[in-house]
Design a protein around this motif. Sequence first.
Motif, PDB file in Angstrom:
ATOM      1  N   ARG A 378       0.841  -1.187   0.000  1.00  0.00           N
ATOM      2  CA  ARG A 378       0.000   0.000   0.000  1.00  0.00           C
ATOM      3  C   ARG A 378       0.882   1.245   0.000  1.00  0.00           C
ATOM      4  O   ARG A 378       1.781   1.376   0.830  1.00  0.00           O
ATOM      5  N   CYS A 379       0.624   2.133  -0.934  1.00  0.00           N
ATOM      6  CA  CYS A 379       1.404   3.362  -0.995  1.00  0.00           C
ATOM      7  C   CYS A 379       0.531   4.459  -1.598  1.00  0.00           C
ATOM      8  O   CYS A 379      -0.528   4.176  -2.168  1.00  0.00           O
ATOM      9  N   GLY A 380       0.940   5.698  -1.466  1.00  0.00           N
ATOM     10  CA  GLY A 380       0.102   6.782  -1.955  1.00  0.00           C
ATOM     11  C   GLY A 380       0.867   8.079  -2.089  1.00  0.00           C
ATOM     12  O   GLY A 380       2.053   8.179  -1.765  1.00  0.00           O
ATOM     13  N   GLY A 381       0.167   9.079  -2.585  1.00  0.00           N
ATOM     14  CA  GLY A 381       0.740  10.392  -2.768  1.00  0.00           C
ATOM     15  C   GLY A 381      -0.355  11.433  -2.857  1.00  0.00           C
ATOM     16  O   GLY A 381      -1.550  11.126  -2.774  1.00  0.00           O
ATOM     17  N   GLN A 382       0.042  12.680  -3.047  1.00  0.00           N
ATOM     18  CA  GLN A 382      -0.907  13.789  -3.071  1.00  0.00           C
ATOM     19  C   GLN A 382      -0.566  14.736  -4.212  1.00  0.00           C
ATOM     20  O   GLN A 382       0.601  15.133  -4.365  1.00  0.00           O
ATOM     21  N   VAL A 383      -1.558  15.066  -5.011  1.00  0.00           N
ATOM     22  CA  VAL A 383      -1.414  16.086  -6.048  1.00  0.00           C
ATOM     23  C   VAL A 383      -2.040  17.357  -5.480  1.00  0.00           C
ATOM     24  O   VAL A 383      -3.262  17.484  -5.401  1.00  0.00           O
ATOM     25  N   ARG A 384      -1.208  18.289  -5.066  1.00  0.00           N
ATOM     26  CA  ARG A 384      -1.683  19.475  -4.351  1.00  0.00           C
ATOM     27  C   ARG A 384      -2.376  20.472  -5.263  1.00  0.00           C
ATOM     28  O   ARG A 384      -3.343  21.118  -4.871  1.00  0.00           O
ATOM     29  N   ARG A 385      -1.850  20.635  -6.455  1.00  0.00           N
ATOM     30  CA  ARG A 385      -2.392  21.613  -7.401  1.00  0.00           C
ATOM     31  C   ARG A 385      -2.455  20.991  -8.792  1.00  0.00           C
ATOM     32  O   ARG A 385      -1.824  19.968  -9.050  1.00  0.00           O
ATOM     33  N   ASP A 386      -3.196  21.648  -9.647  1.00  0.00           N
ATOM     34  CA  ASP A 386      -3.351  21.152 -11.012  1.00  0.00           C
ATOM     35  C   ASP A 386      -2.137  21.561 -11.842  1.00  0.00           C
ATOM     36  O   ASP A 386      -2.217  22.412 -12.737  1.00  0.00           O
ATOM     37  N   GLU A 387      -1.015  20.951 -11.521  1.00  0.00           N
ATOM     38  CA  GLU A 387       0.222  21.200 -12.243  1.00  0.00           C
ATOM     39  C   GLU A 387       1.052  19.924 -12.246  1.00  0.00           C
ATOM     40  O   GLU A 387       0.878  19.045 -11.410  1.00  0.00           O
ATOM     41  N   GLN A 388       1.968  19.851 -13.188  1.00  0.00           N
ATOM     42  CA  GLN A 388       2.733  18.622 -13.374  1.00  0.00           C
ATOM     43  C   GLN A 388       3.556  18.288 -12.137  1.00  0.00           C
ATOM     44  O   GLN A 388       4.182  19.155 -11.525  1.00  0.00           O
ATOM     45  N   CYS A 389       3.536  17.016 -11.757  1.00  0.00           N
ATOM     46  CA  CYS A 389       4.376  16.541 -10.654  1.00  0.00           C
ATOM     47  C   CYS A 389       4.726  15.076 -10.889  1.00  0.00           C
ATOM     48  O   CYS A 389       4.039  14.364 -11.616  1.00  0.00           O
ATOM     49  N   THR A 390       5.827  14.650 -10.284  1.00  0.00           N
ATOM     50  CA  THR A 390       6.354  13.300 -10.462  1.00  0.00           C
ATOM     51  C   THR A 390       6.895  12.795  -9.134  1.00  0.00           C
ATOM     52  O   THR A 390       7.493  13.551  -8.369  1.00  0.00           O
ATOM     53  N   TRP A 391       6.684  11.529  -8.855  1.00  0.00           N
ATOM     54  CA  TRP A 391       7.280  10.930  -7.663  1.00  0.00           C
ATOM     55  C   TRP A 391       7.393   9.430  -7.864  1.00  0.00           C
ATOM     56  O   TRP A 391       6.861   8.855  -8.804  1.00  0.00           O
ATOM     57  N   LYS A 392       8.124   8.803  -6.932  1.00  0.00           N
ATOM     58  CA  LYS A 392       8.225   7.346  -6.914  1.00  0.00           C
ATOM     59  C   LYS A 392       8.357   6.888  -5.477  1.00  0.00           C
ATOM     60  O   LYS A 392       8.737   7.664  -4.593  1.00  0.00           O
ATOM     61  N   TRP A 393       8.009   5.628  -5.254  1.00  0.00           N
ATOM     62  CA  TRP A 393       8.072   5.072  -3.909  1.00  0.00           C
ATOM     63  C   TRP A 393       9.378   4.305  -3.747  1.00  0.00           C
ATOM     64  O   TRP A 393       9.670   3.385  -4.525  1.00  0.00           O
ATOM     65  N   THR A 394      10.165   4.677  -2.736  1.00  0.00           N
ATOM     66  CA  THR A 394      11.486   4.100  -2.546  1.00  0.00           C
ATOM     67  C   THR A 394      11.391   2.732  -1.883  1.00  0.00           C
ATOM     68  O   THR A 394      10.364   2.346  -1.325  1.00  0.00           O
ATOM     69  N   GLY A 395      12.513   2.026  -1.915  1.00  0.00           N
ATOM     70  CA  GLY A 395      12.594   0.679  -1.364  1.00  0.00           C
ATOM     71  C   GLY A 395      12.725  -0.338  -2.482  1.00  0.00           C
ATOM     72  O   GLY A 395      12.521  -0.038  -3.651  1.00  0.00           O
ATOM     73  N   PHE A 396      13.080  -1.555  -2.099  1.00  0.00           N
ATOM     74  CA  PHE A 396      13.205  -2.595  -3.107  1.00  0.00           C
ATOM     75  C   PHE A 396      11.829  -3.079  -3.513  1.00  0.00           C
ATOM     76  O   PHE A 396      11.078  -3.600  -2.698  1.00  0.00           O
TER      77      PHE A 396
END
Length: 504
Positions: A378-396
């Motif tokens: 289980r993992c998640g994230g947040q898009v705060r505003r209507d603008e481009q964003c990128t992320w990834k979940w760390t760990g193996f």
Amino acid sequence: MGAISSRMLWFRGRRAPEEQGAARNEEAVAAGGAAVRQEEREEPQLPATPRGRKRRNNRGGPLAKTPRRERARDRSRSLYEALFLRGEGSDIQIRALGEEWSLHRVYLCQSGYFASMFSGAWRETNMNTIEIQMPDENIDREALNEVLGSLYHEAIVIHPSRVIAILATASMLQLDDLIQQCGDIMKDTVSTQTVCNYYYSAENYGLKNIKAICLQWLLDNLMTHTSEELLLDVNLDLMKEIIASSELFVMEVEMDVYSILKKWMFLQLQPTWRGTRRSLLPDANLWFANYRRESEGTPFLETEQGRAFIPVFQKLRLAYIICDLPSAHIIDQDALIPATWLTPVYKEQWLTLLLAEQTRELGPMNVLVSDVQGNSMRCGGQVRRDEQCTWKWTGFNFGWDLVVCYVNRRIIFRRSALRKSCGLGVSLLWQRKVAFRLRLVSLDRAGRAVFRKETEYQILSLRKDQELEVVNLQNQDLIFPIYLACNFLYLAPESSSAQRGGTL
């Protein structure tokens, strides 16, 4: 409830049934009933005028101009004042909570509780004075007075701050319509301050739909809008259900679930704690560290105080916590979890790592929802505003280095390769498969979902640097921030020794 000012009117759509063969109440009751019947008669209709309109007989003076609904309301109010407030024509007294009400059997029989009492072979059937012992501490004198009064009145005003007391009373007296109206109020006023009490009350009084609504609110908000007051209100059984669910919106990774549990356990043990939100976790760490020294290093969950919390911590998906080195260090340093729990997880996870890296195992080929529900990361994230964003979940992540992009109102998954600067753990195999589901939600200030969208469980197969559009939101009316949650299953259960061992 504080400043909450919402209210609901409960309208009664029927008159009290008359008991067959029973003597009429005193003259006030009979007169009141006669007045109702007389005024409810339809006004005589005269032939239509040539223009098709019906003429009204204006006999009756100003009263005839009074709207029918207002006359009915005034009539109901008069009966309420005469029969309930003044007790005119009473044929039975009800005593409870140190008070006495002079009432009428014909009205009380609208309640299933009293109807059974008066029609059966009960000791109270023919008694003129009945004393009732309240079996529920949620019932108070004010609630009992309001509910008894509702049997005589067209409408009852129910404030959210009083809804649980009214619900408890209505449940005891078996007033199904009033119970339903209490449920409607609870549904509309779920918030941080009310959700736990509503959940427990819905469980006690059989409101399954309200219980489900409250549970979903907690799954949406526990980690997205964490508050000390909410953590303090969640009891052990409820927290166990929340943590076990794959519907929980996790921010960011499984380690954050552990952190929430640590703060929750501290508040359960120290309910008088007062401090800032920022100081809660450091204060919890300090308290557990001092306790560990006093108990000579015994893992907290093996101590007398800690054993009660074992069922909740057992719902943590430890295999996805120890895949990250900083998280593994924190788990070891805190010493809340016994080594006997962790050692098998480390072993099984190491074998799973080898399976992913040294075989041709590509991942799940079919999706069984039961497998993903209980075993997914289980993992998640947040898009705060209507603008481009990128992320990834760390760990193996078992041969995946997945980058998540929000761009032009689209959610895109991209599998990175070694030539990109995206960290370690990228498999050299040309293709990997993963089972996943993506969920999106927007919440209003009270934490209620105003937008929700999710994908089905499906198989994702990406080559290196390949992209896939997972969700398109271009035609959606969005409210930011948007919370995003993913469930991933990297290896099929039948191929993973870790999952055969039950650690995932």
